[in-house]
Design a protein around this motif. Sequence first.
Motif, PDB file in Angstrom:
ATOM      1  N   ALA A   1       0.833  -1.210   0.000  1.00 53.34           N
ATOM      2  CA  ALA A   1       0.000   0.000   0.000  1.00 53.34           C
ATOM      3  C   ALA A   1       0.864   1.256   0.000  1.00 53.34           C
ATOM      4  O   ALA A   1       1.905   1.309   0.647  1.00 53.34           O
ATOM      5  CB  ALA A   1      -0.927  -0.008   1.208  1.00 53.34           C
ATOM      6  N   GLU A   2       0.407   2.254  -0.728  1.00 49.56           N
ATOM      7  CA  GLU A   2       1.082   3.543  -0.752  1.00 49.56           C
ATOM      8  C   GLU A   2       0.379   4.481   0.232  1.00 49.56           C
ATOM      9  O   GLU A   2      -0.777   4.846   0.029  1.00 49.56           O
ATOM     10  CB  GLU A   2       1.041   4.135  -2.169  1.00 49.56           C
ATOM     11  CG  GLU A   2       1.847   3.354  -3.198  1.00 49.56           C
ATOM     12  CD  GLU A   2       3.341   3.408  -2.943  1.00 49.56           C
ATOM     13  OE1 GLU A   2       3.821   4.421  -2.380  1.00 49.56           O
ATOM     14  OE2 GLU A   2       4.039   2.439  -3.296  1.00 49.56           O
TER      15      GLU A   2
ATOM     16  N   GLY B   1       7.434   2.227   7.655  1.00 50.01           N
ATOM     17  CA  GLY B   1       8.368   2.853   6.736  1.00 50.01           C
ATOM     18  C   GLY B   1       8.834   1.952   5.605  1.00 50.01           C
ATOM     19  O   GLY B   1       9.616   2.390   4.764  1.00 50.01           O
ATOM     20  N   ASP B   2       8.370   0.706   5.593  1.00 43.52           N
ATOM     21  CA  ASP B   2       8.721  -0.187   4.485  1.00 43.52           C
ATOM     22  C   ASP B   2       7.512  -1.057   4.136  1.00 43.52           C
ATOM     23  O   ASP B   2       6.380  -0.713   4.481  1.00 43.52           O
ATOM     24  CB  ASP B   2       9.963  -1.028   4.815  1.00 43.52           C
ATOM     25  CG  ASP B   2       9.771  -1.940   6.024  1.00 43.52           C
ATOM     26  OD1 ASP B   2       8.614  -2.148   6.451  1.00 43.52           O
ATOM     27  OD2 ASP B   2      10.780  -2.446   6.545  1.00 43.52           O
ATOM     28  N   GLN B   3       7.743  -2.169   3.444  1.00 42.44           N
ATOM     29  CA  GLN B   3       6.625  -2.994   2.974  1.00 42.44           C
ATOM     30  C   GLN B   3       6.221  -4.078   3.977  1.00 42.44           C
ATOM     31  O   GLN B   3       5.468  -4.999   3.623  1.00 42.44           O
ATOM     32  CB  GLN B   3       6.971  -3.607   1.617  1.00 42.44           C
ATOM     33  CG  GLN B   3       7.092  -2.551   0.518  1.00 42.44           C
ATOM     34  CD  GLN B   3       7.215  -3.154  -0.869  1.00 42.44           C
ATOM     35  OE1 GLN B   3       7.660  -4.279  -1.040  1.00 42.44           O
ATOM     36  NE2 GLN B   3       6.796  -2.390  -1.868  1.00 42.44           N
TER      37      GLN B   3
ATOM     38  N   ILE C   1      -4.216   1.343   6.968  1.00 48.97           N
ATOM     39  CA  ILE C   1      -4.449   1.016   5.558  1.00 48.97           C
ATOM     40  C   ILE C   1      -5.554  -0.023   5.365  1.00 48.97           C
ATOM     41  O   ILE C   1      -6.088  -0.170   4.272  1.00 48.97           O
ATOM     42  CB  ILE C   1      -3.147   0.546   4.868  1.00 48.97           C
ATOM     43  CG1 ILE C   1      -2.482  -0.592   5.652  1.00 48.97           C
ATOM     44  CG2 ILE C   1      -2.192   1.717   4.697  1.00 48.97           C
ATOM     45  CD1 ILE C   1      -1.216  -1.118   4.995  1.00 48.97           C
ATOM     46  N   LYS C   2      -5.908  -0.714   6.452  1.00 53.88           N
ATOM     47  CA  LYS C   2      -7.004  -1.677   6.353  1.00 53.88           C
ATOM     48  C   LYS C   2      -7.510  -2.016   7.745  1.00 53.88           C
ATOM     49  O   LYS C   2      -6.714  -2.192   8.671  1.00 53.88           O
ATOM     50  CB  LYS C   2      -6.542  -2.952   5.629  1.00 53.88           C
ATOM     51  CG  LYS C   2      -7.692  -3.871   5.226  1.00 53.88           C
ATOM     52  CD  LYS C   2      -7.192  -4.991   4.339  1.00 53.88           C
ATOM     53  CE  LYS C   2      -8.353  -5.830   3.832  1.00 53.88           C
ATOM     54  NZ  LYS C   2      -7.905  -6.967   2.991  1.00 53.88           N
ATOM     55  N   ILE C   3      -8.827  -2.090   7.888  1.00 52.42           N
ATOM     56  CA  ILE C   3      -9.433  -2.558   9.129  1.00 52.42           C
ATOM     57  C   ILE C   3     -10.163  -3.859   8.835  1.00 52.42           C
ATOM     58  O   ILE C   3     -11.126  -3.886   8.068  1.00 52.42           O
ATOM     59  CB  ILE C   3     -10.397  -1.505   9.719  1.00 52.42           C
ATOM     60  CG1 ILE C   3      -9.634  -0.225  10.077  1.00 52.42           C
ATOM     61  CG2 ILE C   3     -11.096  -2.068  10.967  1.00 52.42           C
ATOM     62  CD1 ILE C   3     -10.514   0.887  10.623  1.00 52.42           C
ATOM     63  N   GLU C   4      -9.660  -4.934   9.403  1.00 52.25           N
ATOM     64  CA  GLU C   4     -10.256  -6.251   9.248  1.00 52.25           C
ATOM     65  C   GLU C   4     -11.062  -6.573  10.506  1.00 52.25           C
ATOM     66  O   GLU C   4     -10.965  -5.850  11.512  1.00 52.25           O
ATOM     67  CB  GLU C   4      -9.169  -7.288   8.993  1.00 52.25           C
ATOM     68  CG  GLU C   4      -8.399  -7.017   7.695  1.00 52.25           C
ATOM     69  CD  GLU C   4      -7.321  -8.054   7.421  1.00 52.25           C
ATOM     70  OE1 GLU C   4      -7.014  -8.866   8.319  1.00 52.25           O
ATOM     71  OE2 GLU C   4      -6.774  -8.031   6.290  1.00 52.25           O
ATOM     72  N   PRO C   5     -11.847  -7.640  10.504  1.00 56.59           N
ATOM     73  CA  PRO C   5     -12.682  -7.935  11.677  1.00 56.59           C
ATOM     74  C   PRO C   5     -11.908  -8.103  12.985  1.00 56.59           C
ATOM     75  O   PRO C   5     -12.436  -7.823  14.057  1.00 56.59           O
ATOM     76  CB  PRO C   5     -13.384  -9.244  11.283  1.00 56.59           C
ATOM     77  CG  PRO C   5     -13.444  -9.196   9.792  1.00 56.59           C
ATOM     78  CD  PRO C   5     -12.174  -8.532   9.366  1.00 56.59           C
ATOM     79  N   ASP C   6     -10.638  -8.545  12.883  1.00 61.39           N
ATOM     80  CA  ASP C   6      -9.892  -8.827  14.115  1.00 61.39           C
ATOM     81  C   ASP C   6      -8.520  -8.164  14.181  1.00 61.39           C
ATOM     82  O   ASP C   6      -7.700  -8.511  15.027  1.00 61.39           O
ATOM     83  CB  ASP C   6      -9.729 -10.338  14.285  1.00 61.39           C
ATOM     84  CG  ASP C   6      -8.971 -10.988  13.136  1.00 61.39           C
ATOM     85  OD1 ASP C   6      -8.733 -10.299  12.111  1.00 61.39           O
ATOM     86  OD2 ASP C   6      -8.610 -12.167  13.252  1.00 61.39           O
ATOM     87  N   ARG C   7      -8.270  -7.188  13.304  1.00 58.57           N
ATOM     88  CA  ARG C   7      -6.976  -6.508  13.359  1.00 58.57           C
ATOM     89  C   ARG C   7      -7.010  -5.209  12.562  1.00 58.57           C
ATOM     90  O   ARG C   7      -7.806  -5.058  11.628  1.00 58.57           O
ATOM     91  CB  ARG C   7      -5.850  -7.415  12.861  1.00 58.57           C
ATOM     92  CG  ARG C   7      -6.009  -7.950  11.454  1.00 58.57           C
ATOM     93  CD  ARG C   7      -4.907  -8.953  11.151  1.00 58.57           C
ATOM     94  NE  ARG C   7      -4.862  -9.280   9.729  1.00 58.57           N
ATOM     95  CZ  ARG C   7      -3.894  -9.981   9.155  1.00 58.57           C
ATOM     96  NH1 ARG C   7      -2.878 -10.445   9.887  1.00 58.57           N
ATOM     97  NH2 ARG C   7      -3.912 -10.230   7.860  1.00 58.57           N
ATOM     98  N   ILE C   8      -6.116  -4.301  12.975  1.00 60.37           N
ATOM     99  CA  ILE C   8      -6.007  -2.989  12.339  1.00 60.37           C
ATOM    100  C   ILE C   8      -4.615  -2.913  11.725  1.00 60.37           C
ATOM    101  O   ILE C   8      -3.612  -2.951  12.443  1.00 60.37           O
ATOM    102  CB  ILE C   8      -6.206  -1.872  13.374  1.00 60.37           C
ATOM    103  CG1 ILE C   8      -7.589  -1.981  14.017  1.00 60.37           C
ATOM    104  CG2 ILE C   8      -6.012  -0.501  12.740  1.00 60.37           C
ATOM    105  CD1 ILE C   8      -7.720  -1.201  15.314  1.00 60.37           C
ATOM    106  N   ILE C   9      -4.536  -2.819  10.402  1.00 62.27           N
ATOM    107  CA  ILE C   9      -3.253  -2.881   9.710  1.00 62.27           C
ATOM    108  C   ILE C   9      -2.735  -1.461   9.469  1.00 62.27           C
ATOM    109  O   ILE C   9      -3.431  -0.605   8.924  1.00 62.27           O
ATOM    110  CB  ILE C   9      -3.376  -3.658   8.384  1.00 62.27           C
ATOM    111  CG1 ILE C   9      -3.868  -5.083   8.679  1.00 62.27           C
ATOM    112  CG2 ILE C   9      -2.033  -3.695   7.660  1.00 62.27           C
ATOM    113  CD1 ILE C   9      -4.136  -5.930   7.457  1.00 62.27           C
TER     114      ILE C   9
END
Length: 313
Positions: free
Chosen positions: A255-256, A275-277, A263-271
Amino acid sequence: MTKIVFMGTPEFSVPILTMLHEEGHSIAAVVTQPDRPVGRKRILTPPPVKEEALRLGLPVIQPEKLKGSAELEEIIALQPDLIVTAAFGQILPKELLESPRLGCINVHASLLPKYRGGAPIHQSIIDGESETGVTIMYMVEKLDAGDIISQVTVPISETDHTGSMFQALSVAGTKLLKETLPSILNKTNERIVQDESLVTFARNISREQERIDWSKGGKAIYDQIRGLHPWPVAYTVFQGENVKVWWGEKVTSTAEAEPGTIIKIEPDRIIVKTGDQTAIAVTDLQPAGKKRMMADVFIRGIGSKWSEGDRFE
């Protein structure tokens, strides 16, 4: 019989004290830190070593500060043959170091001369080390600089954290001391001078070290989170309020976005972007003024107000 004074404070030190007692050594006194207020209700709580000493029926001494204290004179008056320390938490004054005929030894949770200081377990994990260990050493006035008597290496896995390594190193240190002590008592042990060119330090964790810098790489942040788990716990800032990050996982992301961005909220985690991939998937957190909770519970509740694109400071 050899008279020993044992000095230690946290849970790490308890198995060592228990072993000394079970092996039949004469323990003249157990020296530990004073009782401290614990938790939100500030309940006065004895350190783990005190609890174990009382269980074993051993006398306990709790100096607020050793240097110049009546407790120091009390310990010296016991005329111990050997002082054994393990995570005691105070500097030993010169007169105490020079008192026992067999000296003072310390069970230190690192492979000296690496990680001298008060937080060797935390720092070894934060630094991403794949192994650490325990050193039994003679104590001198200079911090953790005495001659090495024996060492054992203990691996650090990718999922280990400070809590799990405290337990592993406590077990390893207890076993190593049990094996090493006879040679110390009969003065046949080795003395290896530390190589000063290899010295590194692990000073007590500062508040600055607890804050996550999302511009760093994902592995470095993951190592920081597990190196501060379960205490004192890494944190970040969201909309001006601190959020403790109790645990997270490494995930690959292309993700940029700016570091710190959700960058993403899933049912059981917040991503969260780093500073890298290698992003961090936060799975266990504690918002300001709230209880610790797993991410799925948080996301269904107050976390429902968070959105992809929001950013941690």
